[in-house]
Design a protein around this motif. Structure first.
Motif, PDB file in Angstrom:
ATOM      1  N   TYR A  85       0.836  -1.201   0.000  1.00 41.61           N
ATOM      2  CA  TYR A  85       0.000   0.000   0.000  1.00 41.61           C
ATOM      3  C   TYR A  85       0.870   1.250   0.000  1.00 41.61           C
ATOM      4  O   TYR A  85       2.066   1.212   0.271  1.00 41.61           O
ATOM      5  CB  TYR A  85      -0.977   0.013   1.179  1.00 41.61           C
ATOM      6  N   HIS A  86       0.232   2.355  -0.317  1.00 41.01           N
ATOM      7  CA  HIS A  86       0.867   3.667  -0.377  1.00 41.01           C
ATOM      8  C   HIS A  86       0.040   4.632   0.453  1.00 41.01           C
ATOM      9  O   HIS A  86      -1.188   4.526   0.507  1.00 41.01           O
ATOM     10  CB  HIS A  86       0.897   4.142  -1.831  1.00 41.01           C
ATOM     11  N   SER A  87       0.698   5.573   1.126  1.00 40.65           N
ATOM     12  CA  SER A  87      -0.009   6.625   1.853  1.00 40.65           C
ATOM     13  C   SER A  87       0.910   7.829   1.998  1.00 40.65           C
ATOM     14  O   SER A  87       2.094   7.772   1.656  1.00 40.65           O
ATOM     15  CB  SER A  87      -0.466   6.138   3.230  1.00 40.65           C
ATOM     16  N   LEU A  88       0.351   8.904   2.507  1.00 42.54           N
ATOM     17  CA  LEU A  88       1.097  10.134   2.777  1.00 42.54           C
ATOM     18  C   LEU A  88       1.068  10.426   4.271  1.00 42.54           C
ATOM     19  O   LEU A  88       0.014  10.327   4.906  1.00 42.54           O
ATOM     20  CB  LEU A  88       0.466  11.326   2.059  1.00 42.54           C
ATOM     21  N   ALA A  89       2.206  10.795   4.824  1.00 32.91           N
ATOM     22  CA  ALA A  89       2.261  11.196   6.230  1.00 32.91           C
ATOM     23  C   ALA A  89       1.458  12.480   6.413  1.00 32.91           C
ATOM     24  O   ALA A  89       1.428  13.340   5.530  1.00 32.91           O
ATOM     25  CB  ALA A  89       3.707  11.412   6.665  1.00 32.91           C
ATOM     26  N   THR A  90       0.817  12.605   7.556  1.00 30.67           N
ATOM     27  CA  THR A  90       0.061  13.822   7.844  1.00 30.67           C
ATOM     28  C   THR A  90       0.999  14.897   8.380  1.00 30.67           C
ATOM     29  O   THR A  90       2.134  14.629   8.776  1.00 30.67           O
ATOM     30  CB  THR A  90      -1.048  13.540   8.885  1.00 30.67           C
ATOM     31  N   GLY A  91       0.511  16.111   8.406  1.00 31.96           N
ATOM     32  CA  GLY A  91       1.270  17.226   8.965  1.00 31.96           C
ATOM     33  C   GLY A  91       2.589  17.442   8.254  1.00 31.96           C
ATOM     34  O   GLY A  91       2.666  17.402   7.030  1.00 31.96           O
ATOM     35  N   THR A  98      -4.679  -8.836   6.537  1.00 32.96           N
ATOM     36  CA  THR A  98      -5.897  -8.037   6.367  1.00 32.96           C
ATOM     37  C   THR A  98      -6.220  -7.258   7.636  1.00 32.96           C
ATOM     38  O   THR A  98      -6.541  -6.072   7.581  1.00 32.96           O
ATOM     39  CB  THR A  98      -7.074  -8.946   5.976  1.00 32.96           C
ATOM     40  N   ARG A  99      -6.100  -7.914   8.778  1.00 33.51           N
ATOM     41  CA  ARG A  99      -6.409  -7.261  10.059  1.00 33.51           C
ATOM     42  C   ARG A  99      -5.488  -6.064  10.301  1.00 33.51           C
ATOM     43  O   ARG A  99      -5.951  -4.978  10.652  1.00 33.51           O
ATOM     44  CB  ARG A  99      -6.279  -8.264  11.205  1.00 33.51           C
ATOM     45  N   ILE A 100      -4.180  -6.256  10.109  1.00 38.13           N
ATOM     46  CA  ILE A 100      -3.267  -5.143  10.405  1.00 38.13           C
ATOM     47  C   ILE A 100      -3.405  -4.035   9.368  1.00 38.13           C
ATOM     48  O   ILE A 100      -3.316  -2.859   9.708  1.00 38.13           O
ATOM     49  CB  ILE A 100      -1.799  -5.620  10.568  1.00 38.13           C
ATOM     50  N   TYR A 101      -3.664  -4.366   8.112  1.00 35.30           N
ATOM     51  CA  TYR A 101      -3.847  -3.297   7.126  1.00 35.30           C
ATOM     52  C   TYR A 101      -5.081  -2.457   7.473  1.00 35.30           C
ATOM     53  O   TYR A 101      -5.040  -1.225   7.385  1.00 35.30           O
ATOM     54  CB  TYR A 101      -3.957  -3.822   5.686  1.00 35.30           C
ATOM     55  N   GLN A 102      -6.163  -3.089   7.876  1.00 38.30           N
ATOM     56  CA  GLN A 102      -7.367  -2.328   8.252  1.00 38.30           C
ATOM     57  C   GLN A 102      -7.070  -1.385   9.417  1.00 38.30           C
ATOM     58  O   GLN A 102      -7.536  -0.241   9.435  1.00 38.30           O
ATOM     59  CB  GLN A 102      -8.511  -3.276   8.590  1.00 38.30           C
ATOM     60  N   LYS A 103      -6.266  -1.854  10.359  1.00 36.78           N
ATOM     61  CA  LYS A 103      -5.880  -1.004  11.485  1.00 36.78           C
ATOM     62  C   LYS A 103      -4.977   0.143  11.009  1.00 36.78           C
ATOM     63  O   LYS A 103      -5.164   1.302  11.394  1.00 36.78           O
ATOM     64  CB  LYS A 103      -5.161  -1.854  12.537  1.00 36.78           C
ATOM     65  N   ILE A 104      -4.000  -0.184  10.163  1.00 35.48           N
ATOM     66  CA  ILE A 104      -3.082   0.826   9.631  1.00 35.48           C
ATOM     67  C   ILE A 104      -3.833   1.879   8.836  1.00 35.48           C
ATOM     68  O   ILE A 104      -3.548   3.076   8.944  1.00 35.48           O
ATOM     69  CB  ILE A 104      -1.991   0.159   8.769  1.00 35.48           C
ATOM     70  N   ALA A 105      -4.785   1.463   8.031  1.00 36.14           N
ATOM     71  CA  ALA A 105      -5.525   2.399   7.174  1.00 36.14           C
ATOM     72  C   ALA A 105      -6.264   3.457   7.996  1.00 36.14           C
ATOM     73  O   ALA A 105      -6.529   4.559   7.495  1.00 36.14           O
ATOM     74  CB  ALA A 105      -6.497   1.637   6.282  1.00 36.14           C
ATOM     75  N   GLN A 106      -6.580   3.147   9.256  1.00 37.43           N
ATOM     76  CA  GLN A 106      -7.276   4.098  10.130  1.00 37.43           C
ATOM     77  C   GLN A 106      -6.327   4.957  10.963  1.00 37.43           C
ATOM     78  O   GLN A 106      -6.765   5.864  11.658  1.00 37.43           O
ATOM     79  CB  GLN A 106      -8.221   3.329  11.062  1.00 37.43           C
ATOM     80  N   ASP A 107      -5.030   4.670  10.904  1.00 40.07           N
ATOM     81  CA  ASP A 107      -4.033   5.374  11.715  1.00 40.07           C
ATOM     82  C   ASP A 107      -3.954   6.842  11.292  1.00 40.07           C
ATOM     83  O   ASP A 107      -3.826   7.150  10.102  1.00 40.07           O
ATOM     84  CB  ASP A 107      -2.673   4.691  11.551  1.00 40.07           C
ATOM     85  N   GLU A 108      -3.995   7.754  12.264  1.00 42.11           N
ATOM     86  CA  GLU A 108      -4.008   9.190  11.970  1.00 42.11           C
ATOM     87  C   GLU A 108      -2.642   9.761  11.616  1.00 42.11           C
ATOM     88  O   GLU A 108      -2.537  10.936  11.272  1.00 42.11           O
ATOM     89  CB  GLU A 108      -4.602   9.941  13.158  1.00 42.11           C
TER      90      GLU A 108
END
Length: 153
Positions: A12-18, A67-77
């Motif tokens: 997966y790919h994401s962007l850090a906040t702030g 799947t469980r950890i990705y779902q948790k990660i996807a919600q991480d702020e």
């Protein structure tokens, strides 16, 4: 005794906040991830480009755990706009000895590998889940990049 589950992986790919992740925040994140992964038969790689605040992560292990950890990660702020680049059953682990390998790099270092940013700020109109790189190319890039530059725990 339960039969072992087949291997599965998510990239997966994401962007850090702030303002992104400080070295201390990244170290804390890695300590947490490595402890969790050890207990849940997970391995993988986390790539962080401070210049663009981009994360790319490979998670591999039993499907229910991945799947469980990705779902948790996807919600991480600590990050936003998480989307799956690729997910599928796996014939083997790409990072079998890494509870969570880690690479932090400057954008200029990524350009020398042939990497190009997956997103830009204006690029997030793209529907989530759109694969930017062909899965096999992405898997090869991550494995080659980790082999060449990563320092394991």
């Amino acid at each position: 005794m339960l039969a072992p589950q087949p291997l599965y992986h998510i990239i997966y790919h994401s962007l850090a906040t702030g303002d992104g992740m400080s070295p201390e925040a990244l170290a804390h994140l890695l300590r947490q991830a490595r402890a969790y992964n050890q207990d849940h038969r997970l391995t993988g790689l986390l790539l962080y480009a401070a210049g663009t605040k981009e994360f790319v992560q490979v998670l591999e292990g039993p499907r229910d755990e991945v799947t469980r950890i990705y779902q948790k990660i996807a919600q991480d702020e600590r990050h936003k706009h998480a989307f799956v680049l690729h997910e599928a059953p796996a014939t083997g682990r790409m990072f079998p000895d890494w509870r969570m390998g880690f690479v932090s790099t400057d954008l200029k270092d990524l350009h020398t590998t042939g990497y190009f940013p997956l997103t830009s700020a204006r690029d997030y109109q793209r529907p989530p889940g759109l694969a930017v790189h062909a899965p096999e190319q992405l898997r090869r890039f991550l494995a080659d990049f980790a082999t060449a530059q990563a320092t394991d725990e």
